[in-house]
Write a protein that holds these residues in place. Structure first.
Motif, mmCIF file in Angstrom:
data_model
loop_
_atom_site.group_PDB
_atom_site.id
_atom_site.type_symbol
_atom_site.label_atom_id
_atom_site.label_comp_id
_atom_site.label_asym_id
_atom_site.label_seq_id
_atom_site.Cartn_x
_atom_site.Cartn_y
_atom_site.Cartn_z
ATOM 1 N N SER A 19 0.615 -30.824 -44.804
ATOM 2 C CA SER A 19 2.008 -31.270 -44.789
ATOM 3 C C SER A 19 2.330 -31.931 -43.442
ATOM 4 O O SER A 19 1.526 -31.876 -42.512
ATOM 5 N N GLY A 24 8.037 -30.597 -45.004
ATOM 6 C CA GLY A 24 7.101 -30.049 -45.980
ATOM 7 C C GLY A 24 6.589 -31.082 -46.967
ATOM 8 O O GLY A 24 6.096 -30.740 -48.034
ATOM 9 N N THR A 35 6.671 -41.750 -52.312
ATOM 10 C CA THR A 35 6.724 -40.539 -53.134
ATOM 11 C C THR A 35 6.436 -39.299 -52.286
ATOM 12 O O THR A 35 6.549 -38.180 -52.747
ATOM 13 N N TYR A 44 17.719 -38.547 -43.062
ATOM 14 C CA TYR A 44 19.056 -38.352 -43.618
ATOM 15 C C TYR A 44 19.912 -37.569 -42.634
ATOM 16 O O TYR A 44 19.404 -36.735 -41.892
ATOM 17 N N LEU A 51 8.779 -27.516 -36.874
ATOM 18 C CA LEU A 51 7.406 -27.823 -36.465
ATOM 19 C C LEU A 51 6.355 -27.090 -37.300
ATOM 20 O O LEU A 51 6.481 -25.895 -37.575
ATOM 21 N N ASN A 52 5.327 -27.812 -37.665
ATOM 22 C CA ASN A 52 4.188 -27.305 -38.427
ATOM 23 C C ASN A 52 3.240 -26.560 -37.484
ATOM 24 O O ASN A 52 2.665 -27.151 -36.563
ATOM 25 N N LEU A 278 13.513 -26.763 -29.898
ATOM 26 C CA LEU A 278 13.408 -25.900 -28.726
ATOM 27 C C LEU A 278 12.004 -26.056 -28.126
ATOM 28 O O LEU A 278 11.107 -26.570 -28.786
ATOM 29 N N PRO A 279 11.822 -25.597 -26.894
ATOM 30 C CA PRO A 279 10.463 -25.641 -26.336
ATOM 31 C C PRO A 279 9.495 -24.820 -27.194
ATOM 32 O O PRO A 279 9.867 -23.805 -27.765
ATOM 33 N N LEU B 60 10.764 -22.181 -30.057
ATOM 34 C CA LEU B 60 10.877 -22.897 -31.327
ATOM 35 C C LEU B 60 10.300 -22.067 -32.477
ATOM 36 O O LEU B 60 9.262 -21.440 -32.344
ATOM 37 N N ARG B 61 11.004 -22.108 -33.598
ATOM 38 C CA ARG B 61 10.495 -21.445 -34.801
ATOM 39 C C ARG B 61 9.536 -22.415 -35.479
ATOM 40 O O ARG B 61 9.784 -23.622 -35.499
ATOM 41 N N LEU B 62 8.454 -21.898 -36.016
ATOM 42 C CA LEU B 62 7.449 -22.765 -36.638
ATOM 43 C C LEU B 62 7.367 -22.489 -38.130
ATOM 44 O O LEU B 62 7.772 -21.430 -38.599
ATOM 45 N N ARG B 63 6.833 -23.447 -38.887
ATOM 46 C CA ARG B 63 6.613 -23.221 -40.307
ATOM 47 C C ARG B 63 5.118 -23.272 -40.611
ATOM 48 O O ARG B 63 4.346 -23.925 -39.890
ATOM 49 N N ALA B 64 4.728 -22.587 -41.678
ATOM 50 C CA ALA B 64 3.331 -22.613 -42.098
ATOM 51 C C ALA B 64 3.029 -23.984 -42.699
ATOM 52 O O ALA B 64 3.933 -24.657 -43.221
ATOM 53 N N ASP B 65 1.778 -24.415 -42.627
ATOM 54 C CA ASP B 65 1.385 -25.728 -43.144
ATOM 55 C C ASP B 65 1.260 -25.669 -44.667
ATOM 56 O O ASP B 65 0.207 -25.326 -45.196
ATOM 57 N N ALA B 66 2.336 -25.999 -45.361
ATOM 58 C CA ALA B 66 2.310 -26.000 -46.825
ATOM 59 C C ALA B 66 3.219 -27.116 -47.332
ATOM 60 O O ALA B 66 4.229 -27.431 -46.699
ATOM 61 N N VAL B 67 2.845 -27.714 -48.461
ATOM 62 C CA VAL B 67 3.688 -28.762 -49.056
ATOM 63 C C VAL B 67 4.801 -28.084 -49.844
ATOM 64 O O VAL B 67 4.536 -27.328 -50.772
ATOM 65 N N THR B 68 6.031 -28.329 -49.434
ATOM 66 C CA THR B 68 7.175 -27.679 -50.094
ATOM 67 C C THR B 68 8.137 -28.715 -50.679
ATOM 68 O O THR B 68 9.117 -28.355 -51.308
ATOM 69 N N GLU B 69 7.881 -29.997 -50.423
ATOM 70 C CA GLU B 69 8.793 -31.048 -50.886
ATOM 71 C C GLU B 69 8.237 -31.751 -52.130
ATOM 72 O O GLU B 69 7.045 -32.053 -52.198
ATOM 73 N N ASP B 71 8.531 -35.028 -54.997
ATOM 74 C CA ASP B 71 8.841 -36.459 -54.992
ATOM 75 C C ASP B 71 10.271 -36.666 -55.500
ATOM 76 O O ASP B 71 10.590 -36.345 -56.639
ATOM 77 N N ARG B 72 11.131 -37.203 -54.622
ATOM 78 C CA ARG B 72 12.518 -37.508 -55.036
ATOM 79 C C ARG B 72 12.823 -38.973 -54.755
ATOM 80 O O ARG B 72 13.939 -39.335 -54.387
ATOM 81 N N ARG B 73 11.812 -39.803 -54.960
ATOM 82 C CA ARG B 73 11.966 -41.209 -54.612
ATOM 83 C C ARG B 73 13.117 -41.873 -55.366
ATOM 84 O O ARG B 73 13.912 -42.609 -54.774
ATOM 85 N N PHE B 76 16.433 -41.095 -53.796
ATOM 86 C CA PHE B 76 16.607 -41.770 -52.501
ATOM 87 C C PHE B 76 16.788 -43.277 -52.677
ATOM 88 O O PHE B 76 17.597 -43.907 -52.008
#
Lengths: 476, 95
Positions: A19, A24, A35, A44, A51-52, A278-279, B60-69, B71-73, B76
């Motif tokens: 991702s 995501g 897509t 937006y 951050l990943n 944030l840092p 900073l808060r981080l997210r795990a590497d995963a596709v969560t989105e 296609d909403r083309r 948009f």
């Protein structure tokens, strides 16, 4: 006048996350346009980047491999410029506190090794793509690539020739693919190079004015572009001209570089810390975890191969040119216990054929197990080197084992003393002249006789045995 | 530090803000006031103070590497002024 070349590189490596760096959305290559662009990638109003973790992980990995300092507090900044494939009007990058600082990498130039220092490596997001052809005078924008994580790796201006620049780029490429942080697909833009070139009179301390060649996506283009640019700069200076700092593009069709923008209209990016982020804090435990997950590095593996299998530094370096190649070698050498012989086949016959066909070890039709099977038959004297080559040729075009081919084609080396003795006696009887010459002290005559025996055996007699028996019979 | 009319025009150009001749002096004055404020702050002794990237001392808060989105083309694209073949169309810009 003698000129000295000074080169530094900035390499954008696309990190192999699934991702994007702040959203995501998927980073998979080749999807239908737009897509894989979500509201964060499209900028937006009201959206926030998150951050990943894997992108940071991969940056730490590179930093550890290069012996760099990992900045345990690092900061994202906004790099402001306007372009349609950058919807926010700024790129999120790192300025004052990048994730990785310093470090070095060794490059091999023939027998010599040279160390190139790294300035820094920082995380940033990629932009989208603009398509300028044929939309009724408009440009088409595809934002699938927008937000893809990049690690920009910046070297010190330590390179003094095009050869060194290419060797550095290749060493870095080997490392990022070896570490599994970049898929290395250069056609898809996973490894893009900007090269800073300047020249100065030999012996002069101060650097000359540099020009930056942007966005080279192959080592061949890097070589061509840098060579052309160096000659262009020398010609300018020798004609009494001056070099103006500029950004240039390389045109692969003409082999020339041309001005993209001069310093006067260079961008003023007005960096400032991104208030949305944030840092980043990287704790000791995090670094320790990444350290624990690191694969054996190319340099370490090279030294181990030399030691463990008794290989030359040169052979070991060739085998560790990529992780796939090193794994292939270890699998084959482990299977047959003949490291030196396996290395000779990989660096000799296999490399030559892959080179001819333009593939790498992954494209080798003979897998490590089958190669081990062949090497075993050489080691136990079933095959002479000539027969081995014949079996190898057959193996290249089918998926039979060496043993199956030896059996099928009757290629077993004849080591049966009785059978060889019989052929030797026949040869002696049929060539009295050679026998006489040998007895008169002409050593060469022995080879002629041995040749006759080998011919009679259709190349299958064990040559060492033939010589020994011949000698015994003639001197008895 | 005092900004010239040229400085103001350049800043406006970089920010893609249209500023008329008549507005330049007034905007220049406003920007110079801001610089005055910055000068005051820069006069404060900050030896031994670590520069802050953010007013709060949090990480900073981080997210795990995963596709969560998804296609909403289409959604948009419905908001864009002009599209074709899945692309957003914009005035031609070639650098």
């Amino acid at each position: 006048m003698k000129w000295e070349v000074v080169i530094g590189l900035e390499v954008h490596t696309q990190l192999s996350t699934v991702s994007k760096i702040f959203s995501g959305a998927s980073t998979a290559f080749g999807a239908a346009p737009n897509t894989q662009a979500c509201n964060i990638d499209l900028a937006y109003p009201g959206v926030l980047p998150v951050l990943n973790e894997a992108a940071v992980d991969k940056a730490i990995r590179l930093g550890l491999a290069l012996g760099s300092k990992i900045n345990q507090k690092n900061v994202f900044a906004r790099k402001n410029y306007f372009y349609p494939d950058l919807p926010k009007g700024y790129q999120i990058s790192q300025m004052d506190l990048p994730v990785v600082e310093g470090g070095q990498i060794a490059i091999q130039l023939g027998d010599e090794e040279k160390v190139i220092r790294l300035t820094r490596a920082h995380l940033e997001e990629d932009a989208g793509k603009s398509l300028h052809e044929d939309f009724h005078g408009l440009s088409g924008i595809d934002l699938n690539r927008a937000g893809t994580p990049l690690l920009e790796i910046v070297s010190e201006p330590d390179m003094r020739s095009v050869e060194e620049a290419v060797a550095y780029a290749r060493a870095l490429y080997t490392l990022v693919t070896w570490l599994g942080i970049c898929d290395g697909n250069m056609q898809e833009g996973s490894f893009r190079m900007d090269v800073n070139v300047s020249v100065r009179p030999q012996g002069q301390e101060a650097f000359g004015t540099r020009r930056e060649i942007k966005n080279l996506n192959s080592f061949r283009f890097l070589e061509q572009a840098a060579k052309y640019e160096i000659q262009w700069q020398i010609d300018q200076l020798e004609d009494g001209g001056k070099i103006q700092q500029a950004t240039v593009l390389f045109d692969p069709d003409t082999g020339e570089t041309r001005m993209m923008r001069s310093k006067e209209d260079a961008h003023d990016y007005r960096y400032f810390p991104d208030p949305d982020l944030l840092p980043v804090r990287i704790g000791d435990e995090w670094i320790a975890r990444v350290k624990g997950e690191m694969p054996e590095l190319p340099e370490q593996m090279k030294a181990r191969f030399a030691e463990q299998y008794g290989l030359s530094a040169y052979d070991a370096a060739l085998l560790t040119a990529s992780l796939a190649q090193a794994r292939y070698f270890e699998a084959a050498a482990g299977d047959c216990g003949q490291g030196k012989l396996v290395a000779n086949w990989i660096n000799g016959e296999i490399a030559a054929r892959l080179n001819r066909d333009g593939g790498d070890i992954a494209a080798c039709p003979i897998g490590p197990q089958r190669l081990a099977g062949l090497v075993m038959r050489i080691a136990d004297a079933t095959l002479s080197s000539k027969l081995a080559k014949q079996v190898f040729d057959a193996m290249w075009d089918c998926d039979l084992s060496a043993d199956a081919i030896i059996e099928r084609d009757g290629l077993k080396q004849v080591s049966d003393v009785g059978a060889i003795e019989k052929m030797v006696e026949d040869a002696i009887a049929a060539n009295p002249k050679a026998v006489e010459e040998f007895r008169a002290g002409k050593e060469k005559a022995l080879n002629a006789l041995a040749g006759q025996v080998m011919k009679a055996s259709k190349g299958k007699a064990n040559p060492a045995q033939v010589l020994e028996i011949l000698k015994n019979k003639l001197t008895a | 530090m005092s900004l010239t009319q040229q400085d103001v025009a350049r800043i406006a150009k970089l920010a893609r803000i249209a500023v008329t001749e008549q507005e330049i002096d007034a905007i220049g004055q406003q920007l110079n006031d801001i610089f005055g404020l910055i000068e005051k702050m820069q006069a404060v002794n900050t030896d031994n103070v670590e520069p802050m990237a953010h007013p709060q001392d949090v990480a900073l808060r981080l997210r795990a590497d995963a596709v969560t989105e998804q296609d909403r083309r289409d959604a948009f694209m419905a908001l864009a002024p002009q599209t074709e073949a899945g692309l957003f169309l914009v005035p031609k810009v070639i650098e």
